[in-house]
Design an enzyme around this catalytic site. Structure first.
Site, PDB file in Angstrom:
ATOM      1  N   LEU B 240      94.516   6.088  40.452  1.00  0.00           N
ATOM      2  CA  LEU B 240      95.043   6.724  39.256  1.00  0.00           C
ATOM      3  C   LEU B 240      95.331   5.674  38.194  1.00  0.00           C
ATOM      4  O   LEU B 240      95.875   4.608  38.500  1.00  0.00           O
ATOM      5  CB  LEU B 240      96.347   7.402  39.666  1.00  0.00           C
ATOM      6  N   HIS B 241      95.008   5.972  36.947  1.00  0.00           N
ATOM      7  CA  HIS B 241      95.471   5.116  35.852  1.00  0.00           C
ATOM      8  C   HIS B 241      96.996   5.224  35.783  1.00  0.00           C
ATOM      9  O   HIS B 241      97.537   6.324  35.844  1.00  0.00           O
ATOM     10  CB  HIS B 241      94.841   5.585  34.542  1.00  0.00           C
ATOM     11  N   PRO B 242      97.678   4.070  35.670  1.00  0.00           N
ATOM     12  CA  PRO B 242      99.151   4.107  35.729  1.00  0.00           C
ATOM     13  C   PRO B 242      99.783   5.072  34.723  1.00  0.00           C
ATOM     14  O   PRO B 242     100.820   5.659  35.011  1.00  0.00           O
ATOM     15  CB  PRO B 242      99.550   2.660  35.414  1.00  0.00           C
TER      16      PRO B 242
END
Lengths: 278, 363
Positions: B240-242
């Site tokens: 996941l992108h942060p």
């Protein structure tokens, strides 16, 4: 310029066994029927300088596998895209074909021209002999042949292909400075985590006949492989340039297949079957 | 009223369908989102189209076709500002396919060699075509740790549950995958770029428009052996992108499965679930207004916080409110905020413990 004597001898029914690491079961690896040809110079007929083996019915006794090298195109004029890529698909395309194997020069230091000449003479002799024996024996393929053929002695069972007998020769693939195959390192070793030497020590020489079960069954884009593996695909190593030249001069050409293990080129041709020809 | 009690904080948020007048706020949200974080177009006229389509979907008397999109906004009624948005696409890949990679394991085994090998593969698939998609989530950063995002994300599920004829039984949501600040994405570099010869931002610009499924159709249909990808690309699969951690955590808490599908561009996780298994939907019930409860002192109210929504399409509203058990558990104050009369029913569903914990902060 060279005058070669060709000797022919039957191939011993090699029957290597492979001890399975898990079950201890012994597996026969039948090398198939065939014969060996060797070439010696007229001046020294007892000293063969080169040899090759002819084996019939590749993959009939024990399945064989190669990668078929195909082409895929991704095109989208709207996006100005036109990408052509190579794709590998494992298969047993050459099953039933005749194989020229074990091409080797037996005399160290033989001049390149002599090597080429001797190997070419062997390849030409092998093709001649294959052309002679490739007449079918069971009559099912010879509807046009009304009278005489059936009395001849049974010849070895050949390719299921009705019209032509396929003949191929698999050359070893490229090795790097460490003696490793970059193609195997980039592809096969992800699926069977041993070097060739490690696999041989652990599983015996028969491992090469079994390893296809572990190799990728889906098509693979060549561009997904490391650059060294891509660069090794279907490349003839320096050690086998003479053999490649001899095969090419005898009429075989690198086709659409490469070796499953090291990506070495497979030279191919086909011979007309007399019954279906002219 | 104690200003900083969770219930008091919760009462200030109102979720409703987006209107044409929300264009400025949406444009602000679209500009504030990094690459691919929302599915909102940054172009003002495209946003205007999106709003018009959404208004039509909320209002139209026609039967649903699956082409509908629904855009919601969240108001902070204490400040009168719109602070976030969320959306639903009725049918993923409407009129075409919705592409995803499905994670699979292939076991290659050789009895003769006494060995086997588990190979992780990615299979291009259309499994999620036709599922309803949760989209366009954005909450202003100042509200991330309040209950506002919990309401904004989860009330969508109640909306879907209220109108089953307009949605699929299966719900999915895309989340952005790993990318650096310049928008370069390790998975795309290893996979997509080999086919398209363009970097991820360039591909995304195309994908934002009409080319999305067009690009997907050019991707080879042969499965990808993950072991053959560079390590950075392998690592990116399902990561996941942060910046999407908050909306993703809400969906995980709802019970979405995050292990099966990843995006074909950046390999971000695509979650999916059957609607009726999700926390908010499985615990939803109908309740009428409790005339005795005027919601006089929210801070003193020990009853659990619920999402309450007005079960109408055009006049949909959702708020947070404490609520009691039973068929008359809706406090009058919440009914007022929802615009419901004494005889009207609302859909109620309790907030999960995780939602309360994540939303404990206040603005």
């Amino acid at each position: 310029m060279f005058d070669w004597l060709i000797h022919r001898e039957p191939l011993p029914q090699a029957s290597a066994t492979l001890q399975s690491a898990a079950s201890g079961a012994a597996l026969a690896t039948d090398a198939g029927s065939g014969w060996r040809l060797s070439a010696s110079h007229g001046d020294a007929p007892a000293l063969p300088v080169a040899q090759l083996a002819v084996r019939l019915g590749a993959g009939l006794a024990q399945p064989r596998h190669w990668y078929h090298v195909g082409t895929v195109v991704h095109a989208a004029p709207e996006l100005k895209l036109f990408h052509r890529q190579s794709m590998l698909l494992m298969g047993s395309d050459l099953t039933g074909a005749a194989e020229l194997s074990d091409l080797a020069c037996l005399v160290p230091g033989l001049p390149e021209a002599a090597q080429r000449s001797a190997l070419r003479a062997l390849a030409q002799a092998a093709l001649r002999e294959l052309a002679e024996i490739s007449e079918p024996d069971d009559g099912s393929e010879s509807e046009t042949d009304t009278a005489s053929a059936s009395a001849s002695a049974p010849s070895p069972r050949l390719s299921p292909a009705p019209a032509r007998l396929r003949v191929f020769a698999e050359l070893p693939g490229l090795r790097n400075a460490d003696g490793q195959s970059p193609f195997w390192q980039g592809l096969g070793q992800h699926f069977f985590p041993y070097t060739f030497a490690q696999a041989e020590r652990r599983f015996g020489p028969g491992w090469v006949n079994e390893v296809a079960a572990l190799m990728p069954r889906h098509p693979l884009l060549v561009s997904f492989l490391p650059e060294a593996a891509q660069a090794a695909l279907s490349v003839v190593p320096d050690s086998h340039q003479a053999a490649a030249w001899a095969l090419a001069d005898a009429g075989l050409a690198p086709g659409l297949h490469v070796s499953l293990l090291d990506g070495g080129p497979v030279f191919e041709t086909s011979l007309p079957l007399p019954s279906s020809g002219s | 009223m104690t200003p900083h009690s969770p219930a008091a904080d919760a009462a200030r948020y109102l979720m409703r369908p987006a209107h044409a007048s929300d264009l400025d706020a949406l444009e602000r949200f679209a500009a504030a989102s990094a690459h691919g974080i929302t599915t909102l177009p940054t172009d003002r006229s495209a946003l205007q189209d999106r709003l018009a389509r959404s208004s039509h979907a909320f209002a139209s008397a026609d039967d649903a076709s699956g082409e509908e999109i629904y855009l919601f906004v969240l108001e902070d009624t204490a400040s009168g500002r719109v602070i976030g948005t969320s959306g639903i696409s009725a049918s993923a890949g409407f009129g075409s396919q919705f592409h995803a990679y499905r994670n699979e394991v292939v076991v290659h085994a050789s009895k003769a060699l006494g060995t086997s090998n588990r190979m992780h593969t990615l299979h291009l698939c259309n499994d999620l075509s036709g599922a309803s998609l949760l989209t366009s989530f954005y909450i202003e950063p100042a509200y991330e740790r309040t209950l506002a995002p919990q309401l904004l994300s989860r009330a969508r599920l109640l909306f879907i549950a209220e109108f089953p004829e307009r949605f699929a039984e299966r719900v999915a949501a895309e989340s952005p995958g790993l990318a650096d600040d310049a928008g370069h994405c390790p998975f795309w570099s290893a996979v997509g770029q080999r086919f398209f010869g363009m970097d991820y931002p360039a591909a995304e610009r195309l994908a934002g428009g009409r080319h999305k499924s067009f690009i997907a159709e050019l991707i080879p249909h042969a499965p990808i052996y993950v072991a053959l990808l560079p390590k950075a690309a392998q690592w990116a699969i399902g990561q996941l992108h942060p910046v999407a951690e908050l909306p993703f955590s809400i969906l995980q808490d709802e019970g979405f499965d995050a292990d099966t599908y990843v995006d074909i561009f950046d390999a971000g996780p695509i979650v999916e679930a059957r609607l009726d298994t999700l926390h908010t939907v499985a615990r939803a019930r109908r309740a009428r207004v409790n005339a005795d409860s005027a919601e006089p002192d929210l801070s003193a109210d020990a009853r659990p916080l619920h999402i309450a929504c007005r079960p109408e399409r055009h006049a949909f509203r959702a708020v947070l409110t404490p609520a009691g058990a039973g068929a008359s558990g809706l406090p009058a104050g919440a009914a007022l905020r929802l615009g419901l009369g004494p005889q009207d029913a609302a859909a109620l569903s309790p907030l999960s413990a995780a939602a309360l914990a994540r939303g404990a902060a206040h603005v």
